[in-house]
Design a protein around this motif. Structure first.
Motif, PDB file in Angstrom:
ATOM      1  N   THR A   1      -1.977  19.076   6.257  1.00  0.00           N
ATOM      2  CA  THR A   1      -1.676  17.666   6.687  1.00  0.00           C
ATOM      3  C   THR A   1      -0.492  17.462   7.183  1.00  0.00           C
ATOM      4  O   THR A   1       0.464  18.101   7.038  1.00  0.00           O
ATOM      5  CB  THR A   1      -1.983  16.720   5.229  1.00  0.00           C
TER       6      THR A   1
ATOM      7  N   ASN B   1       2.531  15.034   9.439  1.00  0.00           N
ATOM      8  CA  ASN B   1       3.078  13.672   9.975  1.00  0.00           C
ATOM      9  C   ASN B   1       3.231  12.747   8.947  1.00  0.00           C
ATOM     10  O   ASN B   1       3.481  12.861   7.946  1.00  0.00           O
ATOM     11  CB  ASN B   1       2.642  13.357  11.324  1.00  0.00           C
ATOM     12  N   LYS B   2       2.902  11.392   9.355  1.00  0.00           N
ATOM     13  CA  LYS B   2       3.134  10.351   8.415  1.00  0.00           C
ATOM     14  C   LYS B   2       2.211  10.607   7.247  1.00  0.00           C
ATOM     15  O   LYS B   2       2.563  10.010   6.106  1.00  0.00           O
ATOM     16  CB  LYS B   2       3.006   9.234   9.032  1.00  0.00           C
ATOM     17  N   VAL B   3       1.055  10.895   7.341  1.00  0.00           N
ATOM     18  CA  VAL B   3       0.072  11.053   6.127  1.00  0.00           C
ATOM     19  C   VAL B   3       0.562  12.206   5.298  1.00  0.00           C
ATOM     20  O   VAL B   3       0.558  11.943   4.153  1.00  0.00           O
ATOM     21  CB  VAL B   3      -1.438  11.253   6.837  1.00  0.00           C
TER      22      VAL B   3
ATOM     23  N   ASP C   1      -7.916  17.084  13.464  1.00  0.00           N
ATOM     24  CA  ASP C   1      -7.937  15.515  14.036  1.00  0.00           C
ATOM     25  C   ASP C   1      -8.452  15.716  15.344  1.00  0.00           C
ATOM     26  O   ASP C   1      -7.911  16.404  16.358  1.00  0.00           O
ATOM     27  CB  ASP C   1      -6.786  15.180  13.681  1.00  0.00           C
TER      28      ASP C   1
ATOM     29  N   GLU D   1      -0.190  13.037  17.446  1.00  0.00           N
ATOM     30  CA  GLU D   1      -0.114  12.928  16.045  1.00  0.00           C
ATOM     31  C   GLU D   1      -1.262  13.203  15.366  1.00  0.00           C
ATOM     32  O   GLU D   1      -1.822  12.454  14.516  1.00  0.00           O
ATOM     33  CB  GLU D   1       0.161  11.316  15.529  1.00  0.00           C
TER      34      GLU D   1
ATOM     35  N   ASN E   1      -3.222  14.647  12.593  1.00  0.00           N
ATOM     36  CA  ASN E   1      -2.812  14.609  11.153  1.00  0.00           C
ATOM     37  C   ASN E   1      -3.521  15.540   9.984  1.00  0.00           C
ATOM     38  O   ASN E   1      -3.012  15.618   9.016  1.00  0.00           O
ATOM     39  CB  ASN E   1      -3.411  13.131  10.617  1.00  0.00           C
TER      40      ASN E   1
ATOM     41  N   ASP F   1      -2.552   4.192  12.133  1.00  0.00           N
ATOM     42  CA  ASP F   1      -3.080   5.273  11.907  1.00  0.00           C
ATOM     43  C   ASP F   1      -4.309   5.452  11.172  1.00  0.00           C
ATOM     44  O   ASP F   1      -4.099   5.629   9.843  1.00  0.00           O
ATOM     45  CB  ASP F   1      -1.908   6.092  11.355  1.00  0.00           C
TER      46      ASP F   1
ATOM     47  N   LYS G   1      -7.088  10.386   8.338  1.00  0.00           N
ATOM     48  CA  LYS G   1      -6.383  11.135   7.303  1.00  0.00           C
ATOM     49  C   LYS G   1      -5.295  11.660   7.995  1.00  0.00           C
ATOM     50  O   LYS G   1      -5.164  12.258   9.233  1.00  0.00           O
ATOM     51  CB  LYS G   1      -7.373  12.403   6.722  1.00  0.00           C
TER      52      LYS G   1
END
Length: 432
Positions: free
Chosen positions: A209, A211-213, A248, A253, A255, A429, A432
């Protein structure tokens, strides 16, 4: 059924309705309710059912739940700690959203060892809901043109003259190098199958997984943080083991990237079972067989994860020599077969038309919503307001028109509302 049981069931039914307002939902049935009862308490189901579809701040949840912001934040953090919600940092503030079941809170529940969950019972329910029944898989993989995931090409399987055609967002290696955070957890698919005694020998600890997630999963202990070097090592190992990189379906980005086997992966199993054209899920390449080199050994059949290759007996005049045959509409363009042909009879070639990948998660979600007739839920997200319910009903009616009228309406919706929703892209976002 007593009143308490009816009330509990009502809470879970409301949660199911909330999940299905999102473009990628989960068909309602008794099995789904049993899954949700393991993942959510009755109270949590009632609370989560009221949450918006788009990312929201604690103050929004407090207003919806009619509690203090302190209490709302405590509840949200508790749900995020169990990977039910994902928490995102934006301009110094924390925002939350409920991810879809796949790829989302279904998978998060098995991405680490969870003593608070009966993971074996949950695995059995997941298997029956996703692998035995058809509805969820058909909804996920066969409905609409825009797909949740896509396959990444194995650049090492490409001829040198084709590598220049591979864009950075199509390279798993570049996704890893460019990620702000990288998290690794257990492979949901193989972990589930292992609980059922159906596991394979492929590694468990390699589900990525980004970045932000990834930051959220690392913060809450749902996955371990790794550096790019380890991520690239895991990618190389997965390719050596003939695992397919699925991730993704966005350009920016990205994920997640999973390293998928043909025997356990939900996507590979579904694509074989449904036997539908895989073009929107595949790379911009497809396999090609050189009949002059092929000796009919059948080695490629063993490695193709979606059974896009068959072995056919040749004509009498050629001595009945067997040869491999490719079904191009089923080919993922992953390149696994290329590296396993002892005669070098297989190669990858560019598809006649490039496959369009959504720019980001917000773009993909809007496209999926338009195709599935659920855009009204994204636009009119507050179902508590009568005006939102009324307008959602109107848009729902538009999207249920006949094919020609629906196409015209969809074009208008794309032109008028896509730009507005895309304004929230930095925090919206959805995946996932």
């Amino acid at each position: 059924m007593d009143e308490r049981t009816r009330t509990a069931s009502r809470s879970y039914q409301q949660l199911i309705e909330r999940i299905n307002r999102f473009p990628q939902g989960a068909p309602a049935c008794e099995l789904l309710e049993r899954i949700l009862r393991i993942l959510f308490s009755e109270r949590e189901a009632a609370l989560v059912a009221q949450l918006p579809l788009r990312p929201f701040a604690p103050a929004k949840a407090a207003a919806v739940w009619r509690v203090s912001e302190t209490e709302a934040r405590r509840q949200l953090e508790e749900l995020a700690a169990r990977a039910i919600l994902v928490d995102l940092e934006h301009d110094g503030d924390t925002w939350y959203f409920l991810p879809p079941p796949m790829a989302g809170f279904f998978e998060f529940s098995l991405m680490r060892v969870r003593p608070d969950l009966d993971q074996e019972a949950l695995s059995r329910l997941f298997f029956e809901y996703l692998n035995v029944r058809q509805e969820f898989i058909e909804e996920l993989f066969a409905r609409g043109e825009t797909k949740l995931g896509r396959v990444f090409v194995n650049e090492t399987a490409l001829a040198p003259e084709l590598t220049a055609q591979v864009l950075d967002y199509e390279r798993a290696s570049e996704v890893i190098r460019g990620a702000s955070h990288i998290a690794v957890g257990l492979c949901y698919c193989r972990n589930k199958m292992a609980h059922l005694g159906r596991g394979c020998s492929a590694p468990l600890d390699n589900c990525m997984t980004f970045n932000k997630v990834a930051r959220s999963l690392i913060k809450n202990g749902s996955a371990r943080q790794v550096e790019a070097a380890e991520g690239l090592d895991l990618l190389q190992q997965a390719r050596q083991l003939n695992l397919v990189q699925c991730g993704d379906n966005v350009q920016r980005e990205v994920n997640f990237i999973c390293h998928c086997c043909g025997c356990c992966c939900e996507a590979m199993l579904a694509l074989r079972r449904l036997a539908i054209p895989h073009q929107q899920y595949s790379t911009n390449f497809q396999a090609r067989i050189d009949p002059a080199r092929c000796n009919g050994c059948g080695n490629c059949l063993k490695y193709c994860p979606v059974e896009a290759i068959t072995l056919e007996k040749g004509e009498v005049q050629t001595g009945g020599k067997a040869a491999a045959r490719l079904f191009k509409e089923l080919c993922l363009g992953c390149g696994v077969c290329v590296g396993n042909c002892p005669r070098r009879a297989l190669s990858l070639e560019a598809r006649p038309e490039r496959i369009v990948t959504p720019v980001n998660a917000a773009h993909r979600v809007v496209l999926m919503a338009i195709e599935r007739g659920t855009l009204q839920h994204l636009i009119f997200d507050n179902q508590a307001l009568f005006s939102h319910r009324a307008m959602a009903a109107i848009f729902g009616a538009i999207l249920r028109l006949g094919p020609v009228q629906r196409l015209m309406a969809s074009r208008q919706l794309k032109s008028r509302f896509l730009e507005r929703i895309m304004q929230d892209v930095e925090i919206t976002d959805f995946s996932k």
